[in-house]
Write a protein that holds these residues in place. Structure first.
Motif, PDB file in Angstrom:
ATOM      1  N   PHE A  27       0.826  -1.211   0.000  1.00 37.60           N
ATOM      2  CA  PHE A  27       0.000   0.000   0.000  1.00 37.60           C
ATOM      3  C   PHE A  27       0.859   1.259   0.000  1.00 37.60           C
ATOM      4  O   PHE A  27       0.534   2.241  -0.664  1.00 37.60           O
ATOM      5  CB  PHE A  27      -0.991  -0.007   1.161  1.00 37.60           C
ATOM      6  N   GLU A  28       1.987   1.225   0.715  1.00 39.36           N
ATOM      7  CA  GLU A  28       2.898   2.370   0.727  1.00 39.36           C
ATOM      8  C   GLU A  28       3.455   2.651  -0.674  1.00 39.36           C
ATOM      9  O   GLU A  28       3.603   3.802  -1.074  1.00 39.36           O
ATOM     10  CB  GLU A  28       4.046   2.102   1.690  1.00 39.36           C
ATOM     11  N   LYS A  29       3.735   1.581  -1.415  1.00 36.91           N
ATOM     12  CA  LYS A  29       4.296   1.712  -2.763  1.00 36.91           C
ATOM     13  C   LYS A  29       3.217   1.753  -3.847  1.00 36.91           C
ATOM     14  O   LYS A  29       3.527   1.825  -5.034  1.00 36.91           O
ATOM     15  CB  LYS A  29       5.247   0.544  -3.067  1.00 36.91           C
ATOM     16  N   ARG A  30       1.970   1.694  -3.424  1.00 33.34           N
ATOM     17  CA  ARG A  30       0.820   1.728  -4.342  1.00 33.34           C
ATOM     18  C   ARG A  30       0.887   0.630  -5.411  1.00 33.34           C
ATOM     19  O   ARG A  30       0.619   0.851  -6.589  1.00 33.34           O
ATOM     20  CB  ARG A  30       0.676   3.103  -4.995  1.00 33.34           C
ATOM     21  N   MET A  31       1.258  -0.563  -4.964  1.00 38.77           N
ATOM     22  CA  MET A  31       1.302  -1.712  -5.872  1.00 38.77           C
ATOM     23  C   MET A  31      -0.128  -2.172  -6.144  1.00 38.77           C
ATOM     24  O   MET A  31      -0.973  -2.144  -5.239  1.00 38.77           O
ATOM     25  CB  MET A  31       2.116  -2.848  -5.249  1.00 38.77           C
ATOM     26  N   PRO A  32      -0.424  -2.602  -7.356  1.00 40.30           N
ATOM     27  CA  PRO A  32      -1.801  -2.941  -7.710  1.00 40.30           C
ATOM     28  C   PRO A  32      -2.318  -4.244  -7.099  1.00 40.30           C
ATOM     29  O   PRO A  32      -3.520  -4.445  -7.010  1.00 40.30           O
ATOM     30  CB  PRO A  32      -1.756  -3.054  -9.233  1.00 40.30           C
ATOM     31  N   SER A  33      -1.417  -5.143  -6.678  1.00 37.05           N
ATOM     32  CA  SER A  33      -1.859  -6.425  -6.133  1.00 37.05           C
ATOM     33  C   SER A  33      -0.769  -7.032  -5.263  1.00 37.05           C
ATOM     34  O   SER A  33       0.387  -6.619  -5.310  1.00 37.05           O
ATOM     35  CB  SER A  33      -2.189  -7.402  -7.271  1.00 37.05           C
ATOM     36  N   ARG A  34      -1.148  -8.043  -4.490  1.00 36.17           N
ATOM     37  CA  ARG A  34      -0.152  -8.783  -3.708  1.00 36.17           C
ATOM     38  C   ARG A  34       0.867  -9.437  -4.632  1.00 36.17           C
ATOM     39  O   ARG A  34       2.062  -9.434  -4.341  1.00 36.17           O
ATOM     40  CB  ARG A  34      -0.818  -9.877  -2.875  1.00 36.17           C
ATOM     41  N   SER A  35       0.385 -10.006  -5.715  1.00 31.25           N
ATOM     42  CA  SER A  35       1.285 -10.679  -6.652  1.00 31.25           C
ATOM     43  C   SER A  35       2.319  -9.708  -7.208  1.00 31.25           C
ATOM     44  O   SER A  35       3.508 -10.038  -7.292  1.00 31.25           O
ATOM     45  CB  SER A  35       0.499 -11.309  -7.801  1.00 31.25           C
ATOM     46  N   ALA A  36       1.871  -8.514  -7.582  1.00 36.99           N
ATOM     47  CA  ALA A  36       2.802  -7.514  -8.110  1.00 36.99           C
ATOM     48  C   ALA A  36       3.816  -7.121  -7.042  1.00 36.99           C
ATOM     49  O   ALA A  36       5.008  -6.957  -7.330  1.00 36.99           O
ATOM     50  CB  ALA A  36       2.035  -6.282  -8.591  1.00 36.99           C
ATOM     51  N   ALA A  37       3.365  -7.006  -5.799  1.00 38.38           N
ATOM     52  CA  ALA A  37       4.263  -6.647  -4.704  1.00 38.38           C
ATOM     53  C   ALA A  37       5.299  -7.745  -4.472  1.00 38.38           C
ATOM     54  O   ALA A  37       6.488  -7.464  -4.318  1.00 38.38           O
ATOM     55  CB  ALA A  37       3.458  -6.387  -3.429  1.00 38.38           C
ATOM     56  N   VAL A  38       4.864  -8.986  -4.468  1.00 39.06           N
ATOM     57  CA  VAL A  38       5.794 -10.101  -4.274  1.00 39.06           C
ATOM     58  C   VAL A  38       6.796 -10.161  -5.417  1.00 39.06           C
ATOM     59  O   VAL A  38       8.001 -10.333  -5.194  1.00 39.06           O
ATOM     60  CB  VAL A  38       5.032 -11.438  -4.132  1.00 39.06           C
ATOM     61  N   ARG A  39       6.338  -9.979  -6.658  1.00 36.82           N
ATOM     62  CA  ARG A  39       7.256  -9.986  -7.807  1.00 36.82           C
ATOM     63  C   ARG A  39       8.280  -8.864  -7.692  1.00 36.82           C
ATOM     64  O   ARG A  39       9.465  -9.065  -7.950  1.00 36.82           O
ATOM     65  CB  ARG A  39       6.483  -9.862  -9.123  1.00 36.82           C
ATOM     66  N   GLU A  40       7.838  -7.681  -7.266  1.00 42.94           N
ATOM     67  CA  GLU A  40       8.750  -6.547  -7.138  1.00 42.94           C
ATOM     68  C   GLU A  40       9.760  -6.780  -6.019  1.00 42.94           C
ATOM     69  O   GLU A  40      10.954  -6.502  -6.174  1.00 42.94           O
ATOM     70  CB  GLU A  40       7.974  -5.255  -6.890  1.00 42.94           C
ATOM     71  N   LEU A  41       9.310  -7.305  -4.892  1.00 38.40           N
ATOM     72  CA  LEU A  41      10.234  -7.596  -3.797  1.00 38.40           C
ATOM     73  C   LEU A  41      11.226  -8.683  -4.181  1.00 38.40           C
ATOM     74  O   LEU A  41      12.412  -8.594  -3.849  1.00 38.40           O
ATOM     75  CB  LEU A  41       9.455  -7.993  -2.539  1.00 38.40           C
ATOM     76  N   LEU A  42      10.772  -9.679  -4.903  1.00 37.90           N
ATOM     77  CA  LEU A  42      11.656 -10.744  -5.380  1.00 37.90           C
ATOM     78  C   LEU A  42      12.694 -10.175  -6.339  1.00 37.90           C
ATOM     79  O   LEU A  42      13.894 -10.455  -6.223  1.00 37.90           O
ATOM     80  CB  LEU A  42      10.829 -11.837  -6.061  1.00 37.90           C
ATOM     81  N   ARG A  43      12.253  -9.334  -7.264  1.00 40.75           N
ATOM     82  CA  ARG A  43      13.175  -8.711  -8.215  1.00 40.75           C
ATOM     83  C   ARG A  43      14.212  -7.868  -7.479  1.00 40.75           C
ATOM     84  O   ARG A  43      15.408  -7.946  -7.753  1.00 40.75           O
ATOM     85  CB  ARG A  43      12.414  -7.837  -9.213  1.00 40.75           C
ATOM     86  N   ARG A  44      13.755  -7.080  -6.503  1.00 44.21           N
ATOM     87  CA  ARG A  44      14.671  -6.223  -5.744  1.00 44.21           C
ATOM     88  C   ARG A  44      15.673  -7.050  -4.945  1.00 44.21           C
ATOM     89  O   ARG A  44      16.850  -6.703  -4.862  1.00 44.21           O
ATOM     90  CB  ARG A  44      13.888  -5.312  -4.796  1.00 44.21           C
ATOM     91  N   GLY A  45      15.203  -8.125  -4.331  1.00 40.56           N
ATOM     92  CA  GLY A  45      16.094  -8.980  -3.558  1.00 40.56           C
ATOM     93  C   GLY A  45      17.145  -9.636  -4.429  1.00 40.56           C
ATOM     94  O   GLY A  45      18.330  -9.671  -4.073  1.00 40.56           O
TER      95      GLY A  45
END
Length: 79
Positions: A27-45
């Motif tokens: 929600f802080e990053k205004r991600m459209p879904s949980r899946s998008a958030a998980v993909r972004e965190l995985l990519r960043r990691g």
């Protein structure tokens, strides 16, 4: 039914605290879904770890913890 843009599915289990952290970050990053958030965190990691994306068609034997030269230089255990 429309073909999925991402046909691979991954299921994970989270604790309540992990889910809360994910949702807060999402929600802080205004991600459209949980899946998008998980993909972004995985990519960043993976990016932070210096992980290089594997080329399509790469074989699992091409990846390991030690470079191939170190593996072949190790003495055998006699077995």
């Amino acid at each position: 039914m429309a073909e999925l843009e991402r046909p691979e599915r991954l299921q994970i289990m989270l604790t309540a605290d992990e889910l809360a952290a994910l949702e807060n970050w999402r929600f802080e990053k205004r991600m459209p879904s949980r899946s998008a958030a998980v993909r972004e965190l995985l990519r960043r990691g993976l990016d932070a770890d210096g992980f290089l994306t594997a080329a399509q068609g790469a074989k699992s034997q091409e990846f390991g913890i030690l470079p191939n030269s170190e593996i072949s230089d190790r003495p055998s255990d006699g077995g």
